[in-house]
Write a protein that holds these residues in place. Structure first.
Motif, mmCIF file in Angstrom:
data_model
loop_
_atom_site.group_PDB
_atom_site.id
_atom_site.type_symbol
_atom_site.label_atom_id
_atom_site.label_comp_id
_atom_site.label_asym_id
_atom_site.label_seq_id
_atom_site.Cartn_x
_atom_site.Cartn_y
_atom_site.Cartn_z
ATOM 1 N N ALA A 89 0.856 -1.198 0.000
ATOM 2 C CA ALA A 89 0.000 0.000 0.000
ATOM 3 C C ALA A 89 0.886 1.240 0.000
ATOM 4 O O ALA A 89 0.897 2.032 0.935
ATOM 5 N N HIS A 90 1.635 1.417 -1.077
ATOM 6 C CA HIS A 90 2.650 2.461 -1.160
ATOM 7 C C HIS A 90 2.043 3.818 -1.519
ATOM 8 O O HIS A 90 0.871 3.928 -1.891
ATOM 9 N N GLY A 91 2.889 4.845 -1.447
ATOM 10 C CA GLY A 91 2.456 6.178 -1.797
ATOM 11 C C GLY A 91 2.521 6.431 -3.284
ATOM 12 O O GLY A 91 2.675 5.514 -4.092
ATOM 13 N N SER A 92 2.426 7.716 -3.646
ATOM 14 C CA SER A 92 2.343 8.082 -5.054
ATOM 15 C C SER A 92 3.702 8.380 -5.682
ATOM 16 O O SER A 92 3.762 8.704 -6.870
ATOM 17 N N SER A 93 4.776 8.280 -4.896
ATOM 18 C CA SER A 93 6.105 8.588 -5.420
ATOM 19 C C SER A 93 7.087 7.499 -5.023
ATOM 20 O O SER A 93 7.078 7.036 -3.875
ATOM 21 N N ASP A 135 4.472 12.971 -9.356
ATOM 22 C CA ASP A 135 5.144 13.742 -8.310
ATOM 23 C C ASP A 135 6.587 14.027 -8.732
ATOM 24 O O ASP A 135 7.233 13.188 -9.365
ATOM 25 N N PRO A 136 7.119 15.199 -8.388
ATOM 26 C CA PRO A 136 8.502 15.514 -8.773
ATOM 27 C C PRO A 136 9.489 14.568 -8.108
ATOM 28 O O PRO A 136 9.323 14.181 -6.949
ATOM 29 N N ALA A 137 10.532 14.212 -8.838
ATOM 30 C CA ALA A 137 11.545 13.301 -8.302
ATOM 31 C C ALA A 137 12.607 14.030 -7.503
ATOM 32 O O ALA A 137 13.193 13.460 -6.577
#
Length: 530
Positions: free
Chosen positions: A126-130, A316-318
């Protein structure tokens, strides 16, 4: 290896560095350039022994202890002028037990490494968006995933936590060994130790339908209405967000997306097995068909792919960037709420925000979980986020605050709620608000933990850490803009890592009084990690 380096590697010297050194700058680097951190000293820990040595050093020198990895949440950090900051980058791979569907993850690991390791076994998390967000801070703060409507808040997948407590001891905590500490670690606000590893549950993921579609803001009213109606009966396998975006003209942004205000709908539909692909395609078409019928997207990346692609969906920006952002929960919005949202974020609104969005919650996120921690579920169907970076356009903000109050279908978007984040700074509580600190006001009373001792509420998110979810809380959630951090927020009393609470501190906690020190005679308060 030099003698000093060998000693440090053995864990006898914590390698603590003062400001002005290259090592200090590396240890204090944060993703959010708008919120740099300046502790009294800093150290990068790559072994458990180095973490223990750092905690001992802090205790011997009268310093508090904070911990982070990537600094995505640095804007939520309290001042560190009298603290040692430990950057946890512990060595070791992600260990996946495919038979038990479980992973052990060293502190400092980013989500990209976890997803890659799990994918080899047909599993995901259940990871995030980045892919660049640190695992530990994301999990212990709650964790909203594109799989959340199916599996719940990410914090509920945590099965064990390894940490160094304030007395310098290494502990492995789970529901059997120390249920109270395990409960507090999962969303309780930190201050219990420096996490060195975490174990989480994984789940099957064969394929996903994921992507993002963009339309000019001229079509926003019809698109928002269609998306909102779809969310009312959406399947739990699907999680989406809708964002109004004013993207800058920079090389990283496609030119077609920086020609004015855009509306974006992105998300993911989970296929646990290959047999679910046809159903997932149908769910995606139920969402996207009516939206594409309104107008043809200027860019549409929705497609069937592997689970690893979900990490890139939100774009999302890296690299580190300056960010101002915040969020809040909303009750159900109606047609008037749609109009209020677009009035302050849509075309011609003069919004200074790079993005303002609504994120779909509900499903498993809203259901109580047996054995959950301090932050177990959210019973509101929408979440509003607002964000502005360095390239944000100049404009007004006052009307946006008023619209938040209208945007929840006549219910106060900001004001008294038993639990949950709220905005600070320019904002004022909605009419009828009580016991809510939105730049002032009364302090919420501490809540009793399982043992009956006081467990104070915590600030969360960019500026406010959410308190524990109340089982009777009803409504929705949303995402929204950044406001300047207000001054004078009181620090609240917290239980020390050893579990002992002195009588004066317990009385102060019950009264909601601020505490001058976090911790007790067993040692300094240690940070959770970010």
């Amino acid at each position: 290896m030099s003698g000093a380096a060998a000693t440090r590697a053995a864990g006898r010297d914590p390698g603590v560095t003062p400001p002005g050194t290259a090592e200090y700058e590396a240890a204090t680097a944060v993703f959010n350039l708008h919120a740099p951190v300046r502790p009294a000293a800093a150290v990068t820990a790559r072994t458990v022994d180095q973490v223990r040595a750092a905690v001992r050093y802090a205790r011997e020198n009268g310093l508090g202890v904070r911990a982070h990895t990537t600094g995505h949440q640095s804007a939520a950090a309290r001042p560190m002028g009298r603290a040692l900051l430990v950057r946890t980058l512990l060595d070791g791979p992600v260990e996946v037990d495919a038979a038990r569907r479980r992973a052990r993850i060293p502190a400092g690991t980013r989500w990209g490494a976890v997803v890659e390791a799990a994918a080899a076994h047909g599993l995901t998390a259940a990871h995030g968006s980045s892919p660049t967000v640190g695992v530990v801070g994301y999990l212990l703060r709650g964790g909203l995933s594109f799989y959340g409507r199916k599996v719940g808040l990410a914090v509920n997948t945590v099965r064990a936590v390894e940490l160094v407590t304030a007395d310098g001891e290494v502990r492995r905590v789970d529901d059997a060994s120390d249920p109270e500490l395990f409960w507090a670690l999962r969303g309780g606000g930190g201050g219990f130790g420096v996490v060195t590893a975490i174990e989480i549950d994984l789940f099957p993921a064969a394929r996903v339908v994921t992507g993002a579609a963009f339309w000019p803001a001229a079509h926003a009213a019809r698109l928002l209405s269609a998306w909102r109606r779809w969310t009312l009966d959406a399947p739990p396998e699907a999680s989406t967000s809708l964002r109004m975006m004013n993207l800058p003209r920079v090389p990283e942004v496609p030119d077609v997306l920086s020609r004015g205000t855009m509306l974006c709908v992105d998300g993911a539909v989970l296929c646990e097995s290959e047999d679910d692909v046809a159903t997932a395609r149908r769910h995606a078409e139920d969402l996207l068909g009516p939206l594409r019928a309104v107008a043809e997207p200027v860019l549409d990346t929705w497609h069937l792919t592997t689970p690893a692609a979900v990490l890139e969906t939100h774009m999302d920006p890296a690299d580190p960037v300056p960010i101002l952002g915040d969020h809040l929960l909303l009750r159900e919005i109606d047609e008037e709420g749609e109009r209020a949202f677009l009035r302050v974020t849509g075309e011609g609104s003069g919004s200074p925000l790079i993005l303002a969005g609504l994120r779909q919650l509900g499903g498993a996120i809203s259901r109580p979980v047996p054995g959950a921690g301090a932050l177990g579920h959210r019973r509101r169907p929408l979440r509003r986020t607002r964000g502005r970076g360095a390239a944000g356009r100049p404009g007004r903000r006052g009307d946006d605050q008023a619209a938040l109050r209208e945007g929840a279908g006549g219910a106060p978007a900001v004001g008294h709620r038993p639990h949950g984040p709220h905005l600070r700074g320019d904002l004022r509580p909605a009419a009828g608000a009580s016991r809510r600190r939105a730049g002032g006001g009364r302090r919420p009373r501490p809540r009793a933990g399982r043992s009956g001792r006081a467990v104070p509420r915590r600030r969360h998110g960019e500026h406010v850490r959410p308190a524990v979810t109340h089982p009777r809380t009803a409504g929705a959630a949303a995402q929204g803009t950044a406001v300047p951090r207000s001054a004078g927020t009181a620090r609240r009393s917290r239980p020390p890592p050893c579990g002992r609470v002195s009588r004066p501190r317990r009385a102060a906690a019950r009264a909601g009084a601020p505490s001058r020190r976090g911790g007790c005679r067993c040692g300094p308060t240690a940070g959770r990690g970010a």
